[in-house]
Design a protein around this motif. Structure first.
Motif, PDB file in Angstrom:
ATOM      1  N   LEU A  85       0.625  -1.143   0.054  1.00  0.00           N
ATOM      2  CA  LEU A  85       0.322   0.046   0.073  1.00  0.00           C
ATOM      3  C   LEU A  85       0.699   1.380  -0.087  1.00  0.00           C
ATOM      4  CD1 LEU A  85      -2.587   1.144   0.351  1.00  0.00           C
ATOM      5  CD2 LEU A  85      -2.816   1.275   2.685  1.00  0.00           C
ATOM      6  N   PRO A  86       1.945   1.335   0.537  1.00  0.00           N
ATOM      7  CA  PRO A  86       2.550   2.488   0.702  1.00  0.00           C
ATOM      8  C   PRO A  86       3.467   2.739  -0.515  1.00  0.00           C
ATOM      9  CG  PRO A  86       2.976   1.800   3.046  1.00  0.00           C
ATOM     10  CD  PRO A  86       1.805   0.583   1.726  1.00  0.00           C
ATOM     11  N   ALA A 125       1.464   6.369  -4.055  1.00  0.00           N
ATOM     12  CA  ALA A 125       2.886   7.527  -3.815  1.00  0.00           C
ATOM     13  C   ALA A 125       2.773   8.124  -5.878  1.00  0.00           C
ATOM     14  CB  ALA A 125       4.317   7.152  -4.175  1.00  0.00           C
ATOM     15  N   ALA A 126       2.475   9.513  -5.745  1.00  0.00           N
ATOM     16  CA  ALA A 126       2.428  10.389  -7.016  1.00  0.00           C
ATOM     17  C   ALA A 126       1.721   9.867  -7.510  1.00  0.00           C
ATOM     18  CB  ALA A 126       3.785  10.056  -7.704  1.00  0.00           C
ATOM     19  N   LEU A 127       0.038   9.600  -7.272  1.00  0.00           N
ATOM     20  CA  LEU A 127      -1.431   9.780  -7.339  1.00  0.00           C
ATOM     21  C   LEU A 127      -2.314  11.121  -7.855  1.00  0.00           C
ATOM     22  CD1 LEU A 127      -2.579   6.988  -5.434  1.00  0.00           C
ATOM     23  CD2 LEU A 127      -1.629   6.806  -7.300  1.00  0.00           C
ATOM     24  N   ASP A 128      -2.955  10.908  -9.266  1.00  0.00           N
ATOM     25  CA  ASP A 128      -3.766  12.318  -9.326  1.00  0.00           C
ATOM     26  C   ASP A 128      -4.482  11.967  -8.858  1.00  0.00           C
ATOM     27  OD1 ASP A 128      -5.438   9.974  -9.999  1.00  0.00           O
ATOM     28  OD2 ASP A 128      -4.677  10.966 -12.933  1.00  0.00           O
ATOM     29  N   THR A 129      -5.489  12.980  -9.045  1.00  0.00           N
ATOM     30  CA  THR A 129      -6.007  13.771  -7.951  1.00  0.00           C
ATOM     31  C   THR A 129      -7.558  12.415  -7.834  1.00  0.00           C
ATOM     32  OG1 THR A 129      -6.430  15.870  -7.938  1.00  0.00           O
ATOM     33  CG2 THR A 129      -8.236  15.199  -7.250  1.00  0.00           C
ATOM     34  N   ASP A 130      -7.732  12.361  -9.119  1.00  0.00           N
ATOM     35  CA  ASP A 130      -8.352  10.641  -9.141  1.00  0.00           C
ATOM     36  C   ASP A 130      -8.415   8.784  -8.587  1.00  0.00           C
ATOM     37  OD1 ASP A 130     -10.263  12.553 -10.427  1.00  0.00           O
ATOM     38  OD2 ASP A 130     -10.510  11.949 -12.392  1.00  0.00           O
ATOM     39  N   ALA A 131      -7.123   9.332  -8.861  1.00  0.00           N
ATOM     40  CA  ALA A 131      -6.282   7.756  -8.266  1.00  0.00           C
ATOM     41  C   ALA A 131      -6.145   7.671  -6.503  1.00  0.00           C
ATOM     42  CB  ALA A 131      -5.583   7.952  -9.119  1.00  0.00           C
ATOM     43  N   ALA A 132      -5.747   9.470  -6.619  1.00  0.00           N
ATOM     44  CA  ALA A 132      -5.775   9.441  -4.676  1.00  0.00           C
ATOM     45  C   ALA A 132      -7.065   9.318  -3.993  1.00  0.00           C
ATOM     46  CB  ALA A 132      -5.315  11.115  -4.349  1.00  0.00           C
ATOM     47  N   GLU A 133      -8.449   9.571  -4.575  1.00  0.00           N
ATOM     48  CA  GLU A 133      -9.158   9.767  -3.876  1.00  0.00           C
ATOM     49  C   GLU A 133      -9.614   8.186  -4.249  1.00  0.00           C
ATOM     50  OE1 GLU A 133     -13.275  10.362  -1.741  1.00  0.00           O
ATOM     51  OE2 GLU A 133     -11.430  11.962  -2.757  1.00  0.00           O
ATOM     52  N   GLU A 134      -9.518   6.935  -5.176  1.00  0.00           N
ATOM     53  CA  GLU A 134     -10.161   5.954  -5.619  1.00  0.00           C
ATOM     54  C   GLU A 134      -9.515   5.397  -3.935  1.00  0.00           C
ATOM     55  OE1 GLU A 134      -9.876   2.280  -8.115  1.00  0.00           O
ATOM     56  OE2 GLU A 134      -9.333   4.038  -9.025  1.00  0.00           O
ATOM     57  N   VAL A 146      -8.447   2.612   1.435  1.00  0.00           N
ATOM     58  CA  VAL A 146      -7.801   2.650   2.428  1.00  0.00           C
ATOM     59  C   VAL A 146      -9.111   2.922   3.840  1.00  0.00           C
ATOM     60  CG1 VAL A 146      -6.694   4.140   4.454  1.00  0.00           C
ATOM     61  CG2 VAL A 146      -6.062   4.305   2.057  1.00  0.00           C
ATOM     62  N   ASP A 147      -9.941   3.115   3.614  1.00  0.00           N
ATOM     63  CA  ASP A 147     -11.260   3.574   4.469  1.00  0.00           C
ATOM     64  C   ASP A 147     -11.889   2.108   4.395  1.00  0.00           C
ATOM     65  OD1 ASP A 147     -11.234   5.851   5.173  1.00  0.00           O
ATOM     66  OD2 ASP A 147     -13.211   6.376   4.001  1.00  0.00           O
ATOM     67  N   ALA A 148     -11.928   1.023   2.841  1.00  0.00           N
ATOM     68  CA  ALA A 148     -12.183  -0.520   3.597  1.00  0.00           C
ATOM     69  C   ALA A 148     -11.564  -1.349   3.753  1.00  0.00           C
ATOM     70  CB  ALA A 148     -12.273  -0.833   1.521  1.00  0.00           C
ATOM     71  N   VAL A 149      -9.873  -1.117   3.405  1.00  0.00           N
ATOM     72  CA  VAL A 149      -8.919  -2.276   4.121  1.00  0.00           C
ATOM     73  C   VAL A 149      -8.937  -1.891   6.196  1.00  0.00           C
ATOM     74  CG1 VAL A 149      -7.032  -2.461   4.104  1.00  0.00           C
ATOM     75  CG2 VAL A 149      -7.757  -2.225   2.346  1.00  0.00           C
ATOM     76  N   HIS A 150      -9.236  -0.750   5.938  1.00  0.00           N
ATOM     77  CA  HIS A 150      -9.308  -0.254   7.795  1.00  0.00           C
ATOM     78  C   HIS A 150     -10.535  -1.170   8.826  1.00  0.00           C
ATOM     79  CE1 HIS A 150      -8.814   1.544  11.375  1.00  0.00           C
ATOM     80  NE2 HIS A 150     -10.351   1.971  11.336  1.00  0.00           N
ATOM     81  N   VAL A 183      -4.576  13.798   0.471  1.00  0.00           N
ATOM     82  CA  VAL A 183      -6.159  13.436   0.837  1.00  0.00           C
ATOM     83  C   VAL A 183      -6.134  11.888   1.291  1.00  0.00           C
ATOM     84  CG1 VAL A 183      -6.546  11.641  -1.584  1.00  0.00           C
ATOM     85  CG2 VAL A 183      -8.895  12.430   0.577  1.00  0.00           C
ATOM     86  N   ILE A 184      -4.805  10.857   0.855  1.00  0.00           N
ATOM     87  CA  ILE A 184      -4.760  10.366   1.679  1.00  0.00           C
ATOM     88  C   ILE A 184      -4.591  10.530   3.093  1.00  0.00           C
ATOM     89  CG2 ILE A 184      -3.660   7.668   1.916  1.00  0.00           C
ATOM     90  CD1 ILE A 184      -3.983   7.746  -1.301  1.00  0.00           C
ATOM     91  N   ARG A 185      -3.151  11.123   3.660  1.00  0.00           N
ATOM     92  CA  ARG A 185      -2.563  11.655   4.848  1.00  0.00           C
ATOM     93  C   ARG A 185      -3.365  11.820   5.300  1.00  0.00           C
ATOM     94  NH1 ARG A 185       1.048  15.535   4.077  1.00  0.00           N
ATOM     95  NH2 ARG A 185       0.683  15.991   1.606  1.00  0.00           N
TER      96      ARG A 185
END
Length: 816
Positions: A550-551, A555-564, A569-573, A621-623
């Motif tokens: 996962l880490p 890294a280095a994601l655009d806006t849409d990929a970061a939101e996905e 992350v929420d689902a895995v949590h 958004v992920i941090r």
């Protein structure tokens, strides 16, 4: 003797019965597939109750099917019943279903002779009733049919007259329109003529033919046997099987195998059954329905509605009130002009939800027989009306019902659909919406290729779907469905495929998407008594692969990929929490030496979240979401969360990245709004940053912030606005941590805290207080002497009896 009828016409049905009673033919020929001849004797069984349908399906491709529906008011059904009751042979003479089913293939076409015979003068399909109604000056074919047939059925003594008139009308239409765009009719009619000649050779001219009136002129035409056989030569065919299946009035309202649907099967059924005062009896039935729905309808309403219907019929020049007149009368008299109760009358009575029945002795695929047996044993009868079924999986019968419904869903038989339970949300509760549609009989026949019982068919289908699954998430979802359906023989195959796919899949997004469904399946072990240890091991291995990958994947994601990825992350949590609980339960029940220590899965996940929260290459958004999850899990102090937010919102961070961090921290429907309401330090940080965003960057971050805060409830947004407008409360103590955040305080506001003490004292039984406690130097309580500021068993620290009011207030303020 050619009896041209309207399919599903009650007037035609009564006329057919009258002719057969008078003529007493030696055999009856009926429009329908000849493969159904063997099913005619079942009409004598009292358990075969219309509406029913003849179902034909290709043996090698059960999904390719066709229906021939029959109601009690269908002329074909009346002819079948008459023949069975009088011991007269009955046969179907239409084109065999073997050709009808094959003709529907896209890669097959009829031969040249059939195509040439089927080229009509008009490419459009002609509706004979619509043409006749328009010629007579009617704009509604149903109303025309009622006037000329249904309401004049008893006129005259010549039982053959209605058929002679219809034959004459159809002859004129065929002369004007040819085949009227019905391209297959010449081939069908050629087969009917051949069957008619064969019956006449066997029984003489004493033969009755019951068919659609449209075909009567063609059956009277003189054609040579050679010409008719030429039309049938080379037709494609498949191996077909036939059976009786239940049908419904609601399905009769659509076009069926005869290409003839009717709008009001309930009304037609009433006209067929009731010949004495049908309007009066119909309106009485309507009144009964409305009374059952708690509407005020009396006998006077019925009388007035009958009078109004008769008056409307006379004004419109109709022999008797029809459905239009009775509907208008019901609307005006019983419904007070409202269409809402009228819609109920149309749904329940005009159309209706009558479901036919088929005897168990009728031919059926083995899977259908097993399903029927299970339905009878579990007492869940197929019904045409949708209903909810609440299941308590702790009860044996309900658990068996749940297994059956889940297995049928695996087979593509959607008899039941899961629904959200309105009661308990525990895993031992299930809610289903059940509704049986006639098309499900086709799905059952189609699923019969997987096995002879529901269990064996579902097992085979699940194993096949696992091998053919397109993604890892599909396999994990299938594993969950196998547990719900309790398929112990299919689960090992699914788990083997799952382990192989997980080992080869390097896409962290796919792994993260697959993990929640897999872990969710672990919840069903306790309720359903299903062993899930193998599933737990695979889930733990899959979770470890997610933790490692996962880490780097973030890294280095655009806006849409970061939101996905944030959603992953929420689902895995959530999945990690369930997995940790499942592992803890497994350790309690398993032998110590046989259980692998997997208790660190939650700690491993928290380590991953810390890595995500601290890497600058990870999108904001992920941090922000990682920090929030650590805070909610008690792994991060609020002071540390405030420090991290302060760093992100410092002038050195780009406004867009800071806004994304805020969205991850307080957005996503995770209760972030209430967090800001109760922690004014965080709200102050956000407020100070927002007011400092440069004007040229503000328009860039505004859509992101608007999306974040617009997801909050109205009350939360209002409270946040009031806090920002108010600023620091009077007497607020500003700590060093919050000193750089003007307008908000981190410390306790003593005056605001004291305001709740009178109510708190009353709730805890200390008695009422006239003012803020401690203002007069007393204890501020009317409680029993000697109790002072303590409360026995109340959970407060002990204090000497008769202690000062100030000490008492401090204790209570701490609780508040």
């Amino acid at each position: 003797m050619l009896l041209g009828v309207r399919h599903h016409g009650p007037g035609s049905a009564r006329a057919v019965r009258a002719v057969l009673d008078e003529a007493r033919p030696r055999t009856v020929l009926i429009e329908g597939p000849p493969e159904a001849d063997a099913l005619i004797p079942f009409a004598a069984d009292a358990d075969l109750r219309p509406p029913v349908a003849l179902l034909a399906h290709a043996v090698d491709e059960p999904g390719r099917s066709a229906f021939w529906p029959l109601a009690e008011f269908s002329p074909e059904w009346v002819a079948i019943r008459w023949a069975v009751e009088h011991g007269v042979p009955a046969r179907f003479i239409d084109l065999p279903a073997a050709h009808t089913l094959a003709w529907g293939r896209q890669d097959t076409e009829p031969d040249d002779a059939a195509a040439e015979a089927g080229s009509g003068t008009d490419a459009l399909r002609v509706d004979p009733l619509a043409v006749l109604a328009e010629t007579a000056g009617y704009d509604d074919p149903e109303r025309w049919w009622e006037d000329v047939v249904e309401h004049r059925g008893g006129a005259g003594t010549d039982v053959y007259a209605p058929f002679a008139v219809l034959a004459e009308a159809m002859t004129a239409l065929r002369e004007a329109y040819g085949i009227g765009g019905h391209d297959r009719d010449p081939v069908r009619e050629a087969h009917m003529r051949l069957q008619l000649r064969s019956a006449q050779r066997e029984f003489g001219d004493d033969v009755a033919v019951v068919c659609g009136a449209w075909h009567v002129p063609a059956l009277r035409e003189k054609h040579t046997v050679t010409a008719d056989r030429a039309l049938l030569k080379g037709l494609p065919r498949v191996k077909a099987d036939m059976t009786w299946v239940p049908w419904t009035h609601r399905r009769l309202s659509r076009a069926g195998g005869y290409g003839a649907g009717i709008d009001s099967p309930g009304w037609y059924g009433h006209l067929f059954r009731v010949q004495d005062r049908p309007v009066e009896r119909w309106l009485t039935k309507v009144a009964g329905l409305l009374r059952d729905e708690d509407r005020m309808v009396s006998s006077a309403h019925v009388i007035e509605a009958v009078r109004l219907a008769d008056t409307l019929a006379a004004m419109r020049g109709r022999p008797l009130p029809g459905l239009t007149e009775t509907t208008d009368a019901v609307r005006a008299v019983m419904c007070e002009g409202s269409d809402v109760p009228l819609a109920l009358v149309h749904d329940r009575l005009v159309v209706g939800d009558v479901l036919g029945e088929v005897p168990e002795s009728a031919p059926a695929v083995p899977l259908q027989r097993d399903l029927t047996r299970l339905q009878r044993r579990l007492r869940i009868k197929p019904e045409p009306l949708e209903r909810e079924l609440e299941l308590d999986l702790r009860k044996e019968t309900d658990a068996a019902r749940s297994r059956l419904l889940h297995r049928l869903r695996l087979l593509g038989v959607g008899w039941g659909e899961p629904a959200v339970s309105r009661g308990s949300t525990g895993t031992f509760r299930e809610t289903w919406r059940l509704r049986w549609e006639p098309e499900l009989s086709v799905r059952v026949a189609e699923a019969g290729g997987w096995g002879t019982t529901v269990l064996s068919a579902a097992t085979a289908r699940a194993a096949s779907d696992a091998v053919a699954a397109g993604s890892l998430a599909d396999v994990t979802a299938l594993a969950e469905r196998c547990l719900l359906a309790e398929l112990p023989d299919a689960l090992p195959v699914v788990m083997r495929v799952l382990a192989d796919r997980a080992a080869l899949d390097a896409d962290v997004g796919q792994l993260a998407q697959a993990l929640p469904a897999l872990v969710r399946s672990l919840r069903y072990g306790d309720v359903r008594g299903t062993g899930t240890q193998a599933l737990t091991d695979v889930a733990a291995g899959l979770a470890e692969r997610v933790f490692v990958g996962l880490p780097p994947a973030c890294a280095a994601l655009d806006t849409d990929a970061a939101e996905e990825m944030r959603r992953h992350v929420d689902a895995v949590h959530g999945a990690v929490g369930l997995l940790a609980e499942a592992q803890a339960a497994a350790r309690e029940t398993a032998e110590p030496e046989g259980t692998r220590d997997q208790g660190l899965v939650r700690d491993r996940w928290h380590s991953v979240l810390r890595v995500l929260s601290g890497r600058d290459t990870v999108p904001g958004v992920i941090r922000g979401r990682a920090v929030r999850l650590l805070l909610d899990g008690g792994e991060l102090e609020q002071d540390e969360a405030a420090r991290l937010m302060g760093l992100v919102l410092s002038p050195g961070t780009a406004p867009g990245d800071a806004a994304a961090w805020i969205e991850g921290f307080v957005g996503g429907g995770s209760g972030g709004g209430m967090l800001l309401v109760h922690d004014e330090r965080l709200l102050g940080l956000v407020d100070a940053w927002l007011t400092a965003v440069p004007a040229d960057a503000f328009t860039d971050v505004l859509p992101l912030l608007r999306r974040t805060f617009s997801a909050y409830e109205t009350g939360v947004r209002r409270t946040l606005g009031e806090l920002v407008r108010r600023g620091p409360g009077p007497g607020a103590r500003v700590s060093a941590t919050a000193s750089a955040v003007p307008g908000f305080a981190a410390g306790l506001d003593a005056e605001r805290a004291d305001a709740v003490l009178p109510v708190l004292r009353l709730l805890l039984g200390f008695g009422e207080a006239d003012g803020p406690p401690g203002t007069d130097g007393s204890s501020g309580t009317d409680g029993p002497p000697g109790t002072g500021g303590s409360c026995e068993g109340g959970g407060f620290a002990d204090s000497p009896a008769g202690g000062s009011g100030g000490d008492d207030d401090d204790d209570l303020r701490g609780v508040a």
